[in-house]
Design a protein around this motif. Structure first.
Motif, short mmCIF file in Angstrom:
data_model
loop_
_atom_site.label_atom_id
_atom_site.label_comp_id
_atom_site.label_asym_id
_atom_site.label_seq_id
_atom_site.Cartn_x
_atom_site.Cartn_y
_atom_site.Cartn_z
N LEU A 250 0.82 -1.20 0.00
CA LEU A 250 0.00 0.00 0.00
C LEU A 250 0.86 1.26 0.00
O LEU A 250 2.04 1.22 0.37
CB LEU A 250 -0.91 0.01 1.23
N THR A 251 0.27 2.37 -0.41
CA THR A 251 0.95 3.64 -0.23
C THR A 251 1.01 3.96 1.26
O THR A 251 0.31 3.34 2.07
CB THR A 251 0.18 4.77 -0.96
N GLU A 254 -2.47 4.93 2.51
CA GLU A 254 -3.35 3.77 2.62
C GLU A 254 -2.93 2.88 3.79
O GLU A 254 -3.78 2.37 4.52
CB GLU A 254 -3.32 2.98 1.31
N ARG A 257 -4.00 4.35 7.09
CA ARG A 257 -5.43 4.16 7.34
C ARG A 257 -5.73 2.75 7.82
O ARG A 257 -6.53 2.55 8.74
CB ARG A 257 -6.24 4.49 6.08
#
Length: 290
Positions: A250-251, A254, A257
């Protein structure tokens, strides 16, 4: 996924079975294994131990071995007493790669149609932490298998490599992807394009290996680490593993989160409450994995 046994190790090689493992090859009701040894270890029998045991082929990863490994891990996953797993080979080889005799006649059509290597997906889906205790060769598929684990402990004589280029192919189970993410483009490119191996010391310096131990101590130390992990809440441990693994896919936004959502989720568990209460009350927590 190439095996270096056909490239580097001419003539018969006999591997000694790990002296710290008993003779049994069964785990609970899982039945007999031909290519691996699976058992419970640790003071509280809360660590699963899997030894690749195909000495005549330097633990080459044939289809049968991968299927048995998948079956053993499935049993450990279903066993509520198991909190972590250690995977090892022998002092001579963790795994020297794929079984070239088994795959040399495959075609593009058969690989594509049969989804070759699909049986390797089991480790990606395994929720409990896995520690690779690597002695000797971890080459080709053996290096890829070690990288699929969550932590790598290495014996001081361990060697890692992706020698597929030397037999006219490339890594196919993560050698170009996981290796690059861990050690960086330059070293990964050098290893993949030349087939050269790196030592345990070089692997640790590059971030591939967590710790290095004497050959005779690496499995013992891996089990000790697994016992530490298994003493924590199993459900929270699985959340932590999921969150760390997400960092590779994921970035940052992301991943943050997801981490926050999983952190919030721990507040729905009894173990989070027990852990914090134990801290405040200055006692050891009694986790129930709920």
């Amino acid at each position: 996924m190439a095996s270096l046994s056909t490239l580097l190790l001419r003539g018969p090689s006999v591997l000694r079975r790990c002296p710290w493992l008993p003779a049994a090859r069964t785990y609970a009701a899982g039945g007999d294994f031909e290519y691996i040894i699976a058992e419970k270890r640790g003071k509280n029998n809360n660590v699963g131990l899997v030894q690749l045991n195909r000495p005549e082929a330097l633990n080459a990863l044939c289809k049968g071995l991968i299927e048995e490994l998948s079956r053993a891990l499935m049993m450990f996953q279903k066993d509520p007493s198991i909190g972590a797993v250690v995977m090892t080979g022998t002092e001579k080889a963790f795994a020297a790669g794929a079984d070239i005799k088994e795959i040399r006649d495959k075609t593009f059509q058969s690989c594509y149609s049969d989804n070759f290597l699909k049986d390797w997906d089991f480790l990606n889906q395994f929720k409990k932490p896995v520690i690779a205790a690597v002695n000797g060769f971890a080459l080709g598929g053996g290096c890829e298998l070690a990288m699929m684990c969550d932590i790598i402990y290495a014996g001081e004589k361990a060697q890692f490599g992706q020698p597929e280029i030397l037999i006219g192919t490339i890594p196919g189970a993560g050698g170009t992807q996981r290796l690059t993410r861990v050690v960086g483009k330059s070293l990964a490119m050098e290893m993949v394009l030349t087939g050269d191996r790196i030592s345990a010391q070089e692997a640790k310096q590059a971030g591939l290996v967590s710790k290095i131990f004497p050959v005779e101590k690496v499995v013992e130390e891996a089990i000790h680490c697994a016992e530490k992990i298994a003493s924590n809440s199993k459900i929270v441990t699985e959340m932590a593993k999921e969150s760390v693994n997400a960092a590779f896919e994921l970035t940052l936004a992301e991943g943050m989160r997801l981490e926050k959502k999983l952190f919030y989720s721990t507040f729905a568990t009894d173990d989070r409450k027990e852990g914090m209460n134990a801290f405040v009350e200055k006692r050891k927590p009694n986790f129930k994995d709920k």
